[in-house]
Write a protein that holds these residues in place. Structure first.
Motif, PDB file in Angstrom:
ATOM      1  N   CYS A 119      59.862  31.058  65.690  1.00 25.64           N
ATOM      2  CA  CYS A 119      60.839  32.133  65.698  1.00 25.64           C
ATOM      3  C   CYS A 119      61.511  32.163  67.076  1.00 25.64           C
ATOM      4  CB  CYS A 119      60.150  33.459  65.419  1.00 25.64           C
ATOM      5  SG  CYS A 119      61.228  34.897  65.632  1.00 25.64           S
ATOM      6  N   LYS A 121      62.909  34.600  68.512  1.00 26.50           N
ATOM      7  CA  LYS A 121      62.739  35.888  69.189  1.00 26.50           C
ATOM      8  C   LYS A 121      61.322  36.056  69.741  1.00 26.50           C
ATOM      9  CE  LYS A 121      63.311  40.831  68.486  1.00 26.50           C
ATOM     10  NZ  LYS A 121      63.617  41.873  67.504  1.00 26.50           N
ATOM     11  N   CYS A 150      60.875  35.716  60.043  1.00 23.93           N
ATOM     12  CA  CYS A 150      59.631  35.769  60.804  1.00 23.93           C
ATOM     13  C   CYS A 150      58.713  36.834  60.210  1.00 23.93           C
ATOM     14  CB  CYS A 150      59.936  36.088  62.265  1.00 23.93           C
ATOM     15  SG  CYS A 150      58.454  36.258  63.279  1.00 23.93           S
ATOM     16  N   CYS A 153      58.267  39.711  63.584  1.00 21.06           N
ATOM     17  CA  CYS A 153      59.368  40.538  64.084  1.00 21.06           C
ATOM     18  C   CYS A 153      60.498  40.695  63.053  1.00 21.06           C
ATOM     19  CB  CYS A 153      59.910  39.981  65.383  1.00 21.06           C
ATOM     20  SG  CYS A 153      60.775  38.403  65.213  1.00 21.06           S
ATOM     21  N   LYS A 154      60.402  40.043  61.922  1.00 18.67           N
ATOM     22  CA  LYS A 154      61.348  40.125  60.796  1.00 18.67           C
ATOM     23  C   LYS A 154      62.737  39.592  61.137  1.00 18.67           C
ATOM     24  CE  LYS A 154      58.209  42.209  58.406  1.00 18.67           C
ATOM     25  NZ  LYS A 154      57.146  41.351  58.037  1.00 18.67           N
ATOM     26  N   LYS A 155      62.848  38.781  62.182  1.00 18.39           N
ATOM     27  CA  LYS A 155      64.134  38.178  62.538  1.00 18.39           C
ATOM     28  C   LYS A 155      64.459  37.085  61.533  1.00 18.39           C
ATOM     29  CE  LYS A 155      66.758  35.823  66.090  1.00 18.39           C
ATOM     30  NZ  LYS A 155      68.010  36.320  65.624  1.00 18.39           N
ATOM     31  N   GLU A 156      65.709  37.003  61.117  1.00 16.06           N
ATOM     32  CA  GLU A 156      66.176  35.948  60.232  1.00 16.06           C
ATOM     33  C   GLU A 156      66.760  34.836  61.094  1.00 16.06           C
ATOM     34  OE1 GLU A 156      68.967  37.455  57.400  1.00 16.06           O
ATOM     35  OE2 GLU A 156      67.604  39.010  56.684  1.00 16.06           O
TER      36      GLU A 156
END
Length: 157
Positions: A119, A121, A150, A153-156
């Protein structure tokens, strides 16, 4: 005569007699400097022992033995070579290095060829692959593509 070595009296190069007979047809002259060749009476490493490098055909793994195994018919002999005993300084690593002079890829593990995706981030290696769906701005454009999300952190990305 198979394992007999001869040494050049001028440049001190040592060669196997069978190698010289096959290469130049005689064992009288040194291929390096042209000097006279002499028989080598003693072996260079008298304390070295014979090692056996086997492959197990059933499991596909390799092993080193300093003596013949109980049932050698169950294994395939790959190479028989001389090296120091295991109790010498360096232990089995020295034996493996000498084996690698004969078989360069012996006991080398394959390198991981797939890159590790992280990821951007948080640096996590754990993510979920999801299909892009319908978007208000783009409609169905790009809806068949896959996106990574992710797990931490739920980042796309």
């Amino acid at each position: 005569m198979e394992n007999e070595n001869i040494k050049c009296s001028q440049c001190n190069s040592t060669f196997n007699k069978m190698f010289l007979l096959g290469k130049q047809g005689n064992i009288d002259t040194c291929p390096v400097c042209g000097g006279k060749m002499d028989d080598v009476a003693e072996e260079e490493h008298e304390d070295w022992i014979t090692w056996y490098y086997y492959k197990d055909p059933e499991y596909g793994d390799f092993s080193l033995w300093d003596k013949l195994p109980n049932d050698p018919s169950a294994l395939t002999l790959i190479k028989e070579f001389k090296a120091p005993p295991e109790n010498n300084p360096g232990g089995l690593e020295v034996v493996k290095d000498i084996l690698r002079t004969y078989i360069p890829d012996a006991f080398k593990y394959p390198e991981e060829k797939t890159p590790i995706v992280r990821c951007p981030k948080c640096g996590s290696k754990e993510y979920t692959l999801m299909n892009k769906g319908y978007s208000l701005f783009t409609g169905f454009l790009g809806s068949g593509r896959v996106k990574r999300v992710c797990n931490y952190c739920k980042k796309e990305f």
